[in-house]
Structures are given as structure tokens and as C-alpha cells.
Write an enzyme that holds these catalytic residues in place. Sequence first.
Site, PDB file in Angstrom:
ATOM      1  N   ASP A 294       0.921  -1.168  -0.277  1.00 41.84           N
ATOM      2  CA  ASP A 294       0.122  -0.204  -0.482  1.00 41.84           C
ATOM      3  C   ASP A 294       0.883   1.697   0.011  1.00 41.84           C
ATOM      4  O   ASP A 294       0.945   1.918   1.424  1.00 41.84           O
ATOM      5  CB  ASP A 294      -0.508  -0.489   1.171  1.00 41.84           C
ATOM      6  CG  ASP A 294      -1.879   0.772   1.314  1.00 41.84           C
ATOM      7  OD1 ASP A 294      -1.954   1.917   0.244  1.00 41.84           O
ATOM      8  OD2 ASP A 294      -2.433   0.786   2.400  1.00 41.84           O
ATOM      9  N   GLU A 328      -2.750  10.088  -0.807  1.00 42.66           N
ATOM     10  CA  GLU A 328      -4.340   9.184  -0.599  1.00 42.66           C
ATOM     11  C   GLU A 328      -5.014   9.095   0.826  1.00 42.66           C
ATOM     12  O   GLU A 328      -5.695   8.828   0.976  1.00 42.66           O
ATOM     13  CB  GLU A 328      -3.953   7.874  -1.978  1.00 42.66           C
ATOM     14  CG  GLU A 328      -5.155   7.163  -2.129  1.00 42.66           C
ATOM     15  CD  GLU A 328      -5.439   6.309  -0.377  1.00 42.66           C
ATOM     16  OE1 GLU A 328      -6.965   5.467  -0.824  1.00 42.66           O
ATOM     17  OE2 GLU A 328      -5.640   5.935  -0.044  1.00 42.66           O
ATOM     18  N   GLU A 329      -3.919   8.664   1.801  1.00 41.34           N
ATOM     19  CA  GLU A 329      -3.792   7.605   2.879  1.00 41.34           C
ATOM     20  C   GLU A 329      -4.342   8.941   3.444  1.00 41.34           C
ATOM     21  O   GLU A 329      -5.595   7.911   4.256  1.00 41.34           O
ATOM     22  CB  GLU A 329      -3.119   7.440   3.385  1.00 41.34           C
ATOM     23  CG  GLU A 329      -1.726   6.440   3.022  1.00 41.34           C
ATOM     24  CD  GLU A 329      -2.802   5.210   2.648  1.00 41.34           C
ATOM     25  OE1 GLU A 329      -3.578   4.881   3.374  1.00 41.34           O
ATOM     26  OE2 GLU A 329      -2.432   4.201   2.179  1.00 41.34           O
ATOM     27  N   HIS A 427      -1.399  -0.867   6.457  1.00 34.26           N
ATOM     28  CA  HIS A 427      -1.418  -0.146   7.379  1.00 34.26           C
ATOM     29  C   HIS A 427      -0.453  -0.542   8.715  1.00 34.26           C
ATOM     30  O   HIS A 427      -1.032   0.876  10.003  1.00 34.26           O
ATOM     31  CB  HIS A 427      -2.501   0.834   8.267  1.00 34.26           C
ATOM     32  CG  HIS A 427      -3.491   1.004   6.473  1.00 34.26           C
ATOM     33  ND1 HIS A 427      -5.029   2.275   6.969  1.00 34.26           N
ATOM     34  CD2 HIS A 427      -3.361   1.421   5.325  1.00 34.26           C
ATOM     35  CE1 HIS A 427      -5.064   2.477   5.460  1.00 34.26           C
ATOM     36  NE2 HIS A 427      -4.436   1.856   5.180  1.00 34.26           N
TER      37      HIS A 427
HETATM   38 ZN    ZN Z   1      -3.937   2.088  -0.524  1.00 30.97          ZN
END
Ligand code: ZN
Length: 460
Positions: A294, A328-329, A427
Site C-alpha cells: 500500500d 491518498e492515505e 497500514h
Molecule cells: Zn492505498
Amino acid sequence: MKKIFLLTLIAPLTVFAQNNASDSSFIKNISDNILSSRASYNNLRTLTKTIGGRLAGSPQMVKAEQWGAQALRDAGADNVMLQECMVPHWVRGGKDKASVTYKNTNGETITMQLNVLALGNSNGSGPKGVQAPLIRVNSFDELEQKKDQLKGKIVFYNCPFEDTFIRTFEAYGKNVVYRVTGASRAAKYGAIAVLVRSMSNSTNNDPHTGAMRYNDSFPKIPAAAVGLRDVEKLDTLFDNGVQLTAQLFTYGKMLPDTIGHNVVGELKGTEFPNEIITVGGHLDSWDVNEGAHDDGTGVTQTIEVLRAFKALGFQPRHTIRFVLFANEENGTRGGKKYAELAKQNNEKPVFALESDAGGFTPRGFSFTLNDSSWNKIASWKKLFEPYGGCDFSRGGGGADIEALHETFGTPVAELIPDSQRYFDIHHAAGDVFEAVNARELKLGAINMAALLYLVDKYDL
Ligand SMILES: [Zn+2]
């Protein structure tokens, strides 16, 4: 009459068969090229190991932008540009800590440490911490039922992932609202902090951070995610009617917005240079890991598609933009800026694809587009079968290309990899380079390149 009828019937079929054969052989060339190259895996190693976690506003993110621009140039972009945008600048500020104390059956006071991570965008408790009785709720319904008991307490949201979903993103989609809005909903009734069950179905105890959002009408109380093994222990204590007091120390702080960039590489279209096909992933990540799945994999797959197209001498009819999105996060400001600039510059975005669901074995794509485009795409399915990405569904897109879809109605798609392991590490500390398999990463890029090639050739 009969003869003409036959000719008109047969001619398109023959053309289709020929196209199909040339398409499948070009896609095989893409596949051979990508599977024989180490470029994507090496890029991922540099991004994750040399630069590491790269939250918007961090010095690592600045390095990542410079690295991304160079990687796009090395892959052969006709030109590379940086699109400036203001991004939120949240810092964790210290080592998050939590514990609970309670009395065991012998009347002894027990202190149990909890493995926690402050949620992104949350305000810290500061060095004095917060301490209060802990109250468990399994849903917002239960929160409402207990609203008169919440004043001065710490709320523990304990809504587990739905195990029966095959696609784990559905479980995430259903529960993430507790992480995002749980703090303010509890603060409304006077709670002074929240602990949230990690958005995961992992078997380890790593806590999973992620973005939260305050409602400005209520006090901005500290919020942290708890590892799942600790959640189980808490659950047992609650089930046995034990009274718990929790302590939480977090240091998060939202600093003034700062400057970030989308990093954009371009391959100019030969026939329709003003019609833009976008492909991308997000360059930012959380601070507690290497941001490998991610979204290092989405970023390096995007660059890999460009490298393979150039290596094969492929010249697209439309301009293809390879975009490494900012932020994005905890804000999606990069995606919003990208759409805003496209509007300002009178661009014509014709399609957008995002890879942001992990670098695992590709299973297919999910699309948001009209029926006629969908029917066209569905007719390409067979071409994807050798490479695994042939499960086509509707409804998908991607956080960074959503604004493009909203602004222009652009047809959008997302790569759908296997999702069984994604939320083990999402995450959390485990999202590191070693968690990515080189061949799975490459297969994702192959399927992405095939889709872009077909959209460019046949339009939607
Ligand atoms: Zn992502």
C-alpha cells in the site's frame, strides 16, 4: 442476396478473429517482457528499503517524489512533470502507548500493556496521557444505547471483520466507519478517548493505523487502534464482567498544510494526443511501515507498464499518463488536484485505471462505466485468462481517480488482486518489501498493461 448477406456476416467476424490473434500475441509480448525484467521489483526495493514509509508532508515523501520522477524518466516517459498540491501534514509525534488495569479474582491489581497505534489525523493525548474507565461497544447502535454512560470514559469499539465475506475489502468497507468517525461519535456523548479494534483479520497482534476524521462540532479526542490479540484479551475480561481502566498516550498533531506533488510521466498519443488515459497508484504511505503493498506495488506496476510499452516500441493512439498520486492515505488531495487540473486545462480524460489493492496475484478488474463500454470490455475477457486477471466486475474504481470520474464521468477501473492476505498487513508494521512476491507484482503489471493496450486500441 444470399451471398452479400453472408459476406457482411463473415467479414466482421474475420476482422475480430484477426484482431484477437494480434492482440493475444501482443499481450504475450508484454507478459514475456515484464516477467523477464527485474525493473519493477528493483524499483519496489528502492522505494521501500531506501526511502521507506512516506506520509504526506514527510521528508521521505519529498525523496519519494524525486525518486518517482527519475524512475519515470528511466522507464522512458516522453516528459515528466510535478503537479503541486497542498497536502495535510500530520505527524505521529512519539511512541503510542496504552494499557489497562483491573483487579483479578484474588483482588490483585493487574496492568496489561496494549499494542496500539494512534489513528492518522488524530490529536494526541500528550505526555500526561488520558486515563478513564473503559467501556466496550460492538456497534454504533450500542453506542447510542449507552450514550448516558459515556461521559468521561474511554470507548472501545469492538466490531469484528465479517469472516464470511470472500473479498476481504467488503469486510473493511463495512467496518472502517468505526475508525474514521468513531472518535467524534463518542466525543459527542462526552467520551475522552477511543480505542478501535484494528481493521484486520490477521492472526498477529500488530495494530493497524489509518485515517480518521473529526467532526468539528465535538471535542477532538485521542484515538488509537488496538492489535487483535489484545482485543481478544480485552473481550474475555469484558465477558467476565471485569471493570477495566485504560490509559492512553499518543502525540499526534496536525501541522499546517504543506506542499506535495503528483508525479506524472507521459507517453504522447499518436492520433488523439488530447485524449488522456490515466494509470496510477499512490506514492504516499503510512509512517509505520514501508508502504510496500500500500501502495508501493501500485506505483511500481504503473512505472513498469510504461517501461514495457517503451521497450516493445508501443506507441499509443491516446496519450497515456502514468501518475504517482500524492496523499491518498489521509486526504486524497493528489487525486482531487489531478482532476482539477484536467478540468482547468480542458483535457479529455477517456479512461483511468488504479492499482491500490495490494500486489498479490491478480484476479481481475472492477469497472465503473456505462453499459456499452462494459459490454465491450466484457468481450476482451478471454485475452486475460492466461494472466489471471479475467474476473471482471462492476462498481470499482480507486480513491485517486474518483475525482476524475466525478468531474468528467470518466470510465474508471481498479486492478483486483487476491485479497486474502491484504488486511493482515494493511497500514500495519508488516507491510514491507519482503511481503511482496516478485512474480505476483509483475503479473499485476501485465494485466494492467493489457487492459490499457486494449482500451487505447478499441476505445470505450
Ligand atoms: Zn492505498
